[in-house]
Design a protein around this motif. Structure first.
Motif, PDB file in Angstrom:
ATOM      1  N   ALA A  94     -37.465  30.233 -41.610  1.00 50.55           N
ATOM      2  CA  ALA A  94     -38.853  30.339 -41.096  1.00 50.55           C
ATOM      3  C   ALA A  94     -39.234  30.592 -39.663  1.00 50.55           C
ATOM      4  O   ALA A  94     -40.380  30.900 -39.304  1.00 50.55           O
ATOM      5  CB  ALA A  94     -39.418  28.991 -41.715  1.00 50.55           C
ATOM      6  N   GLY A  95     -38.262  30.711 -38.646  1.00 54.84           N
ATOM      7  CA  GLY A  95     -38.401  30.950 -37.274  1.00 54.84           C
ATOM      8  C   GLY A  95     -37.056  31.076 -36.855  1.00 54.84           C
ATOM      9  O   GLY A  95     -36.001  30.674 -37.441  1.00 54.84           O
ATOM     10  N   MET A  96     -37.085  31.352 -35.550  1.00 56.38           N
ATOM     11  CA  MET A  96     -35.963  31.536 -34.635  1.00 56.38           C
ATOM     12  C   MET A  96     -36.339  31.274 -33.011  1.00 56.38           C
ATOM     13  O   MET A  96     -37.334  31.353 -32.812  1.00 56.38           O
ATOM     14  CB  MET A  96     -35.226  32.811 -34.562  1.00 56.38           C
ATOM     15  N   ALA A  97     -35.320  30.616 -32.329  1.00 51.25           N
ATOM     16  CA  ALA A  97     -35.357  30.465 -30.948  1.00 51.25           C
ATOM     17  C   ALA A  97     -34.051  30.938 -30.201  1.00 51.25           C
ATOM     18  O   ALA A  97     -32.928  30.756 -30.955  1.00 51.25           O
ATOM     19  CB  ALA A  97     -35.799  29.188 -30.544  1.00 51.25           C
ATOM     20  N   GLU A  98     -34.154  31.701 -29.212  1.00 53.81           N
ATOM     21  CA  GLU A  98     -32.947  31.974 -28.591  1.00 53.81           C
ATOM     22  C   GLU A  98     -32.987  31.461 -27.012  1.00 53.81           C
ATOM     23  O   GLU A  98     -33.987  31.707 -26.539  1.00 53.81           O
ATOM     24  CB  GLU A  98     -33.012  33.368 -28.179  1.00 53.81           C
ATOM     25  N   LEU A  99     -31.886  30.784 -26.663  1.00 51.92           N
ATOM     26  CA  LEU A  99     -31.789  30.176 -25.424  1.00 51.92           C
ATOM     27  C   LEU A  99     -30.811  30.901 -24.641  1.00 51.92           C
ATOM     28  O   LEU A  99     -29.699  30.987 -25.090  1.00 51.92           O
ATOM     29  CB  LEU A  99     -31.381  28.652 -25.366  1.00 51.92           C
ATOM     30  N   ASP A 100     -31.193  31.386 -23.395  1.00 50.07           N
ATOM     31  CA  ASP A 100     -30.258  31.941 -22.455  1.00 50.07           C
ATOM     32  C   ASP A 100     -29.841  30.999 -21.478  1.00 50.07           C
ATOM     33  O   ASP A 100     -30.837  30.547 -20.633  1.00 50.07           O
ATOM     34  CB  ASP A 100     -30.991  33.362 -21.991  1.00 50.07           C
ATOM     35  N   LEU A 101     -28.773  30.477 -21.407  1.00 52.62           N
ATOM     36  CA  LEU A 101     -28.112  29.635 -20.330  1.00 52.62           C
ATOM     37  C   LEU A 101     -27.368  30.376 -19.323  1.00 52.62           C
ATOM     38  O   LEU A 101     -26.485  29.760 -18.571  1.00 52.62           O
ATOM     39  CB  LEU A 101     -27.332  28.527 -20.908  1.00 52.62           C
ATOM     40  N   LEU A 124     -27.811  31.085 -26.892  1.00 52.27           N
ATOM     41  CA  LEU A 124     -27.722  30.236 -27.975  1.00 52.27           C
ATOM     42  C   LEU A 124     -28.762  30.732 -28.829  1.00 52.27           C
ATOM     43  O   LEU A 124     -29.990  30.930 -28.495  1.00 52.27           O
ATOM     44  CB  LEU A 124     -27.809  28.804 -27.579  1.00 52.27           C
ATOM     45  N   MET A 125     -28.672  30.642 -30.304  1.00 50.35           N
ATOM     46  CA  MET A 125     -29.393  31.207 -31.123  1.00 50.35           C
ATOM     47  C   MET A 125     -29.667  29.852 -32.153  1.00 50.35           C
ATOM     48  O   MET A 125     -28.784  29.428 -32.680  1.00 50.35           O
ATOM     49  CB  MET A 125     -29.244  32.180 -31.929  1.00 50.35           C
ATOM     50  N   PHE A 126     -30.938  29.605 -32.420  1.00 46.30           N
ATOM     51  CA  PHE A 126     -31.414  28.404 -33.519  1.00 46.30           C
ATOM     52  C   PHE A 126     -32.186  29.229 -34.464  1.00 46.30           C
ATOM     53  O   PHE A 126     -33.130  29.893 -34.277  1.00 46.30           O
ATOM     54  CB  PHE A 126     -31.865  27.515 -32.720  1.00 46.30           C
ATOM     55  N   VAL A 127     -32.063  28.706 -35.765  1.00 48.15           N
ATOM     56  CA  VAL A 127     -32.910  29.205 -36.956  1.00 48.15           C
ATOM     57  C   VAL A 127     -33.445  28.085 -37.511  1.00 48.15           C
ATOM     58  O   VAL A 127     -32.860  27.301 -37.912  1.00 48.15           O
ATOM     59  CB  VAL A 127     -31.974  30.141 -37.964  1.00 48.15           C
ATOM     60  N   LEU A 128     -34.773  28.241 -37.629  1.00 46.38           N
ATOM     61  CA  LEU A 128     -35.472  27.081 -38.340  1.00 46.38           C
ATOM     62  C   LEU A 128     -35.681  27.447 -39.719  1.00 46.38           C
ATOM     63  O   LEU A 128     -35.776  28.803 -40.045  1.00 46.38           O
ATOM     64  CB  LEU A 128     -37.168  27.067 -37.907  1.00 46.38           C
ATOM     65  N   ALA A 183     -35.049  22.321 -41.438  1.00 47.51           N
ATOM     66  CA  ALA A 183     -33.717  22.303 -40.562  1.00 47.51           C
ATOM     67  C   ALA A 183     -33.737  23.132 -39.464  1.00 47.51           C
ATOM     68  O   ALA A 183     -34.071  24.435 -39.555  1.00 47.51           O
ATOM     69  CB  ALA A 183     -32.657  22.380 -41.412  1.00 47.51           C
ATOM     70  N   LEU A 184     -33.292  22.928 -38.241  1.00 50.63           N
ATOM     71  CA  LEU A 184     -33.243  23.703 -37.231  1.00 50.63           C
ATOM     72  C   LEU A 184     -31.674  23.655 -36.969  1.00 50.63           C
ATOM     73  O   LEU A 184     -31.032  22.946 -36.621  1.00 50.63           O
ATOM     74  CB  LEU A 184     -33.791  23.197 -35.911  1.00 50.63           C
ATOM     75  N   LEU A 185     -31.040  24.868 -37.409  1.00 49.81           N
ATOM     76  CA  LEU A 185     -29.492  24.882 -37.143  1.00 49.81           C
ATOM     77  C   LEU A 185     -29.205  25.966 -36.389  1.00 49.81           C
ATOM     78  O   LEU A 185     -29.702  26.983 -36.021  1.00 49.81           O
ATOM     79  CB  LEU A 185     -29.212  25.461 -38.678  1.00 49.81           C
ATOM     80  N   LYS A 186     -27.844  25.551 -35.422  1.00 50.68           N
ATOM     81  CA  LYS A 186     -27.569  26.852 -34.363  1.00 50.68           C
ATOM     82  C   LYS A 186     -26.803  27.670 -35.124  1.00 50.68           C
ATOM     83  O   LYS A 186     -25.856  27.398 -36.083  1.00 50.68           O
ATOM     84  CB  LYS A 186     -26.667  25.938 -33.255  1.00 50.68           C
ATOM     85  N   ALA A 187     -27.020  28.855 -34.833  1.00 57.29           N
ATOM     86  CA  ALA A 187     -26.326  30.097 -35.540  1.00 57.29           C
ATOM     87  C   ALA A 187     -25.236  30.414 -34.635  1.00 57.29           C
ATOM     88  O   ALA A 187     -25.496  31.123 -33.412  1.00 57.29           O
ATOM     89  CB  ALA A 187     -27.405  31.273 -36.038  1.00 57.29           C
ATOM     90  N   ASP A 188     -24.038  29.949 -34.964  1.00 57.83           N
ATOM     91  CA  ASP A 188     -22.719  30.541 -34.095  1.00 57.83           C
ATOM     92  C   ASP A 188     -22.500  31.848 -34.514  1.00 57.83           C
ATOM     93  O   ASP A 188     -22.071  32.262 -35.491  1.00 57.83           O
ATOM     94  CB  ASP A 188     -21.571  29.564 -34.522  1.00 57.83           C
ATOM     95  N   LYS A 189     -22.340  32.867 -33.487  1.00 56.64           N
ATOM     96  CA  LYS A 189     -22.058  34.151 -33.620  1.00 56.64           C
ATOM     97  C   LYS A 189     -22.765  34.843 -34.865  1.00 56.64           C
ATOM     98  O   LYS A 189     -22.102  35.354 -35.755  1.00 56.64           O
ATOM     99  CB  LYS A 189     -20.549  34.297 -33.815  1.00 56.64           C
ATOM    100  N   PRO A 190     -24.273  34.905 -34.811  1.00 60.05           N
ATOM    101  CA  PRO A 190     -24.773  35.490 -36.015  1.00 60.05           C
ATOM    102  C   PRO A 190     -24.574  36.990 -36.067  1.00 60.05           C
ATOM    103  O   PRO A 190     -24.297  37.609 -35.061  1.00 60.05           O
ATOM    104  CB  PRO A 190     -26.134  35.208 -35.815  1.00 60.05           C
ATOM    105  N   PRO A 191     -24.631  37.346 -37.346  1.00 59.04           N
ATOM    106  CA  PRO A 191     -24.250  38.747 -37.707  1.00 59.04           C
ATOM    107  C   PRO A 191     -25.505  39.569 -37.109  1.00 59.04           C
ATOM    108  O   PRO A 191     -26.647  39.234 -37.228  1.00 59.04           O
ATOM    109  CB  PRO A 191     -23.937  39.064 -39.074  1.00 59.04           C
ATOM    110  N   THR A 192     -25.241  40.647 -36.524  1.00 61.86           N
ATOM    111  CA  THR A 192     -26.351  41.610 -36.036  1.00 61.86           C
ATOM    112  C   THR A 192     -27.474  41.751 -36.918  1.00 61.86           C
ATOM    113  O   THR A 192     -28.490  41.863 -36.506  1.00 61.86           O
ATOM    114  CB  THR A 192     -25.895  42.670 -35.287  1.00 61.86           C
TER     115      THR A 192
END
Length: 138
Positions: free
Chosen positions: A91-98, A80-84, A34-43
Motif C-alpha cells: 500500500a506504500g513505501m518509505a525510503e530512509l537514507d542514513l 533503508l526501505m520499508f513497505v506498508l 503492517a510496516l515491514l523493513k525490506a532487506d535487500k529488495p529486488p530491483t
C-alpha cells in the motif's frame, strides 16, 4: 521522429525535525496493516513500487539508474526501505537514507493510488520517526 526531453518545473522542500514529537501518534486504521523493513529488495519490486506510487508525482530520479546501480543503493545497509502492507498487499513505501552521519533523510514516502485518502500514511510516519532513535530530517 526524434524524442525531446520534456522539462517539468519542480519544487523540492526539506523539513527538519530536531527532536521527537511529544504528541501520541494517531490511532491505527482498522484492518490488517503492517510496516515491514525490506532487506535487500529486488530491483523489480522496488521499481514496481517507485513507478506506481511516483507516477502522479513525476518521480524520475531512480529511473535513471541502471539495475546494478539501483541494487547497490538498495542493498546499502545505510539506505533503508520499508513497505506498508494492507490486507497483505503493498500500500506504500518509505525510503530512509542514513548515509550522511547524524541525519536521516526520508528519500521517498508515498502511497499506492488506491491507498490515498484512507489515512494509511499515518501508520508509517510515526513508526519511521520513532524507529531506532532516529531524528529525521525530511
Amino acid at each position: 521522429m526524434t524524442k525531446t526531453a520534456r522539462r517539468i518545473p519542480m519544487t523540492v522542500t526539506f523539513l527538519e525535525m530536531k527532536a521527537r514529537p511529544t504528541a501520541l501518534p494517531p490511532p491505527q486504521p482498522r484492518g490488517r496493516i503492517a510496516l515491514l523493513k525490506a532487506d535487500k529488495p529486488p530491483t523489480h519490486f522496488y521499481r514496481y513500487l517507485y513507478d506506481t506510487i511516483g507516477a502522479e508525482y513525476c518521480w524520475v530520479d531512480r529511473k535513471k539508474l541502471t539495475p546494478q546501480a539501483l541494487a547497490e543503493l538498495l542493498h546499502d545497509p545505510l539506505n533503508l526501505m520499508f513497505v506498508l502492507y494492507t490486507e497483505g498487499c503493498p500500500a506504500g513505501m518509505a525510503e530512509l537514507d542514513l548515509r550522511k552521519s547524524g541525519t536521516a533523510n526520508i528519500s521517498y514516502f508515498g502511497l499506492m493510488p488506491e491507498a490515498i485518502g484512507k489515512r494509511l500514511g499515518y501508520p508509517g510516519e510515526p513508526e519511521l520517526i520513532h524507529r531506532d532513535n532516529l531524528v529525521i530530517s525530511a
